[in-house]
Design a protein around this motif. Structure first.
Motif, PDB file in Angstrom:
ATOM      1  N   MET A  36       0.994  -1.262  -0.034  1.00  0.00           N
ATOM      2  CA  MET A  36      -0.018   0.136  -0.130  1.00  0.00           C
ATOM      3  C   MET A  36       1.071   1.226   0.009  1.00  0.00           C
ATOM      4  SD  MET A  36      -2.891  -1.291   0.186  1.00  0.00           S
ATOM      5  CE  MET A  36      -3.367  -3.143   0.426  1.00  0.00           C
ATOM      6  N   ILE A  37       0.360   2.261  -0.638  1.00  0.00           N
ATOM      7  CA  ILE A  37       1.196   3.430  -0.560  1.00  0.00           C
ATOM      8  C   ILE A  37       0.267   4.581   0.037  1.00  0.00           C
ATOM      9  CG2 ILE A  37       1.852   5.434  -2.172  1.00  0.00           C
ATOM     10  CD1 ILE A  37       2.491   3.226  -4.306  1.00  0.00           C
ATOM     11  N   ASN A  38       0.975   5.327   1.026  1.00  0.00           N
ATOM     12  CA  ASN A  38       0.340   6.256   1.858  1.00  0.00           C
ATOM     13  C   ASN A  38       1.310   7.617   1.609  1.00  0.00           C
ATOM     14  OD1 ASN A  38      -0.799   8.245   3.371  1.00  0.00           O
ATOM     15  ND2 ASN A  38      -1.061   6.987   5.230  1.00  0.00           N
ATOM     16  N   GLN A  39       1.465   8.112   0.592  1.00  0.00           N
ATOM     17  CA  GLN A  39       2.225   9.405   0.668  1.00  0.00           C
ATOM     18  C   GLN A  39       1.759  10.647  -0.082  1.00  0.00           C
ATOM     19  OE1 GLN A  39       6.063   8.705  -1.811  1.00  0.00           O
ATOM     20  NE2 GLN A  39       7.074   9.989  -0.487  1.00  0.00           N
ATOM     21  N   THR A  40       2.052  11.893   0.495  1.00  0.00           N
ATOM     22  CA  THR A  40       1.710  12.953  -0.222  1.00  0.00           C
ATOM     23  C   THR A  40       2.650  14.036  -0.161  1.00  0.00           C
ATOM     24  OG1 THR A  40      -0.142  14.745  -0.012  1.00  0.00           O
ATOM     25  CG2 THR A  40       0.599  14.009   1.814  1.00  0.00           C
ATOM     26  N   THR A  41       2.616  14.947  -1.308  1.00  0.00           N
ATOM     27  CA  THR A  41       3.558  16.021  -1.596  1.00  0.00           C
ATOM     28  C   THR A  41       2.674  17.485  -1.603  1.00  0.00           C
ATOM     29  OG1 THR A  41       5.110  14.416  -2.603  1.00  0.00           O
ATOM     30  CG2 THR A  41       5.613  16.905  -2.655  1.00  0.00           C
ATOM     31  N   LEU A  42       3.321  18.145  -0.798  1.00  0.00           N
ATOM     32  CA  LEU A  42       2.639  19.808  -0.533  1.00  0.00           C
ATOM     33  C   LEU A  42       3.587  20.645  -0.714  1.00  0.00           C
ATOM     34  CD1 LEU A  42      -0.064  18.691   2.327  1.00  0.00           C
ATOM     35  CD2 LEU A  42      -0.647  19.006  -0.429  1.00  0.00           C
ATOM     36  N   VAL A  43       3.223  21.703  -1.357  1.00  0.00           N
ATOM     37  CA  VAL A  43       4.120  23.010  -1.453  1.00  0.00           C
ATOM     38  C   VAL A  43       2.884  23.982  -1.241  1.00  0.00           C
ATOM     39  CG1 VAL A  43       5.748  24.710  -2.451  1.00  0.00           C
ATOM     40  CG2 VAL A  43       5.853  22.139  -2.977  1.00  0.00           C
ATOM     41  N   GLY A  44       3.264  25.011   0.174  1.00  0.00           N
ATOM     42  CA  GLY A  44       2.567  25.973   0.226  1.00  0.00           C
ATOM     43  C   GLY A  44       3.171  26.833   1.347  1.00  0.00           C
ATOM     44  N   ARG A  45       2.045  27.807   1.551  1.00  0.00           N
ATOM     45  CA  ARG A  45       2.660  29.111   2.653  1.00  0.00           C
ATOM     46  C   ARG A  45       2.148  28.776   3.932  1.00  0.00           C
ATOM     47  NH1 ARG A  45       5.157  33.178   0.393  1.00  0.00           N
ATOM     48  NH2 ARG A  45       4.886  33.627  -1.962  1.00  0.00           N
ATOM     49  N   LEU A  46       2.809  28.978   4.903  1.00  0.00           N
ATOM     50  CA  LEU A  46       2.498  28.891   6.406  1.00  0.00           C
ATOM     51  C   LEU A  46       1.343  29.892   6.746  1.00  0.00           C
ATOM     52  CD1 LEU A  46       5.857  28.210   8.269  1.00  0.00           C
ATOM     53  CD2 LEU A  46       4.004  26.495   7.837  1.00  0.00           C
ATOM     54  N   THR A  47       0.612  29.626   7.414  1.00  0.00           N
ATOM     55  CA  THR A  47      -0.596  30.495   7.887  1.00  0.00           C
ATOM     56  C   THR A  47      -0.253  31.407   9.090  1.00  0.00           C
ATOM     57  OG1 THR A  47      -1.948  28.957   9.203  1.00  0.00           O
ATOM     58  CG2 THR A  47      -2.086  29.152   6.622  1.00  0.00           C
ATOM     59  N   LYS A  48       0.482  30.864   9.654  1.00  0.00           N
ATOM     60  CA  LYS A  48       0.974  31.555  11.059  1.00  0.00           C
ATOM     61  C   LYS A  48       2.410  31.163  11.516  1.00  0.00           C
ATOM     62  CE  LYS A  48      -1.399  28.705  14.356  1.00  0.00           C
ATOM     63  NZ  LYS A  48      -2.381  28.674  15.376  1.00  0.00           N
ATOM     64  N   ASP A  49       3.108  31.888  12.355  1.00  0.00           N
ATOM     65  CA  ASP A  49       4.183  31.204  12.871  1.00  0.00           C
ATOM     66  C   ASP A  49       4.143  29.937  13.426  1.00  0.00           C
ATOM     67  OD1 ASP A  49       5.346  33.877  12.054  1.00  0.00           O
ATOM     68  OD2 ASP A  49       5.278  34.651  13.912  1.00  0.00           O
ATOM     69  N   PRO A  50       5.051  29.018  13.403  1.00  0.00           N
ATOM     70  CA  PRO A  50       4.990  27.688  14.073  1.00  0.00           C
ATOM     71  C   PRO A  50       5.273  28.007  15.397  1.00  0.00           C
ATOM     72  CG  PRO A  50       6.923  27.801  12.404  1.00  0.00           C
ATOM     73  CD  PRO A  50       6.168  29.045  12.188  1.00  0.00           C
ATOM     74  N   GLN A  51       4.880  27.044  16.286  1.00  0.00           N
ATOM     75  CA  GLN A  51       5.217  27.191  17.702  1.00  0.00           C
ATOM     76  C   GLN A  51       5.597  25.588  18.167  1.00  0.00           C
ATOM     77  OE1 GLN A  51       2.114  28.647  20.036  1.00  0.00           O
ATOM     78  NE2 GLN A  51       2.220  30.715  19.046  1.00  0.00           N
ATOM     79  N   LEU A  52       6.579  25.536  18.895  1.00  0.00           N
ATOM     80  CA  LEU A  52       7.367  24.382  19.196  1.00  0.00           C
ATOM     81  C   LEU A  52       6.559  24.047  20.503  1.00  0.00           C
ATOM     82  CD1 LEU A  52       9.420  22.124  18.568  1.00  0.00           C
ATOM     83  CD2 LEU A  52      10.687  23.363  20.032  1.00  0.00           C
ATOM     84  N   LYS A  53       5.878  22.824  20.633  1.00  0.00           N
ATOM     85  CA  LYS A  53       5.304  22.094  21.794  1.00  0.00           C
ATOM     86  C   LYS A  53       6.226  20.842  22.151  1.00  0.00           C
ATOM     87  CE  LYS A  53       1.092  23.884  20.432  1.00  0.00           C
ATOM     88  NZ  LYS A  53      -0.095  23.641  19.880  1.00  0.00           N
ATOM     89  N   ASN A  54       5.950  20.098  23.304  1.00  0.00           N
ATOM     90  CA  ASN A  54       6.427  18.983  23.566  1.00  0.00           C
ATOM     91  C   ASN A  54       5.504  18.175  24.292  1.00  0.00           C
ATOM     92  OD1 ASN A  54       9.547  19.412  23.298  1.00  0.00           O
ATOM     93  ND2 ASN A  54       9.097  20.967  24.663  1.00  0.00           N
ATOM     94  N   THR A  55       5.518  16.635  24.016  1.00  0.00           N
ATOM     95  CA  THR A  55       4.523  15.691  24.551  1.00  0.00           C
ATOM     96  C   THR A  55       5.036  15.566  26.035  1.00  0.00           C
ATOM     97  OG1 THR A  55       6.103  14.127  23.996  1.00  0.00           O
ATOM     98  CG2 THR A  55       4.392  14.592  22.385  1.00  0.00           C
ATOM     99  N   SER A  56       4.276  14.884  26.709  1.00  0.00           N
ATOM    100  CA  SER A  56       4.735  14.944  28.259  1.00  0.00           C
ATOM    101  C   SER A  56       5.865  13.978  28.553  1.00  0.00           C
ATOM    102  CB  SER A  56       3.319  13.747  28.683  1.00  0.00           C
ATOM    103  OG  SER A  56       3.186  12.463  28.121  1.00  0.00           O
TER     104      SER A  56
END
Length: 118
Positions: free
Chosen positions: A1-21
């Motif tokens: 099975m294949i599950n792959q996508t390729t996208l090119v676009g613009r960020l809608t807002k500044d990315p923010q880094l988070k951490n899991t527990s």
């Protein structure tokens, strides 16, 4: 099975880094991607795609990219569901496996920010 996508676009807002527990870095971003065809009015529609970035992909995107930055992403489609107070909610997102920064201008402005981290 294949599950792959390729996208090119613009960020809608500044990315923010988070951490899991357990301390794993991640970032959820939205990418504005234009469709390849015009509607009857002659306008391009835009899709707003939710992506999840993990570990170094997330950390580097937060350092080097800002709202409006153009990025390319190769990833896989992933679905999940959860219960909120009223109903079961289903979501579909792209989990990024590779991220390329395509807009040089945003990278130039963030290089001084990177030096501030050093």
């Amino acid at each position: 099975m294949i599950n792959q996508t390729t996208l090119v676009g613009r960020l809608t807002k500044d990315p923010q880094l988070k951490n899991t527990s357990d301390g794993t870095a991640y970032s959820q971003i939205t990418l504005a991607v234009n469709r390849n065809f015009r509607n009857q009015a002659g306008d391009f529609h835009t899709d707003f795609v939710t992506l999840t970035l993990w570990r170094k992909n997330a950390e580097n995107t937060v350092i080097y990219c800002r709202k409006g930055s153009v990025i390319g992403v190769v990833g896989r489609v992933q679905t999940r569901s959860y219960e909120n107070q009223q109903q079961r909610v289903y979501t579909t997102e792209i989990v990024a496996e590779s991220v390329k920064f395509l807009s040089g201008k945003a990278q130039e402005t963030s290089s001084s920010q990177e030096q501030a981290f050093l």
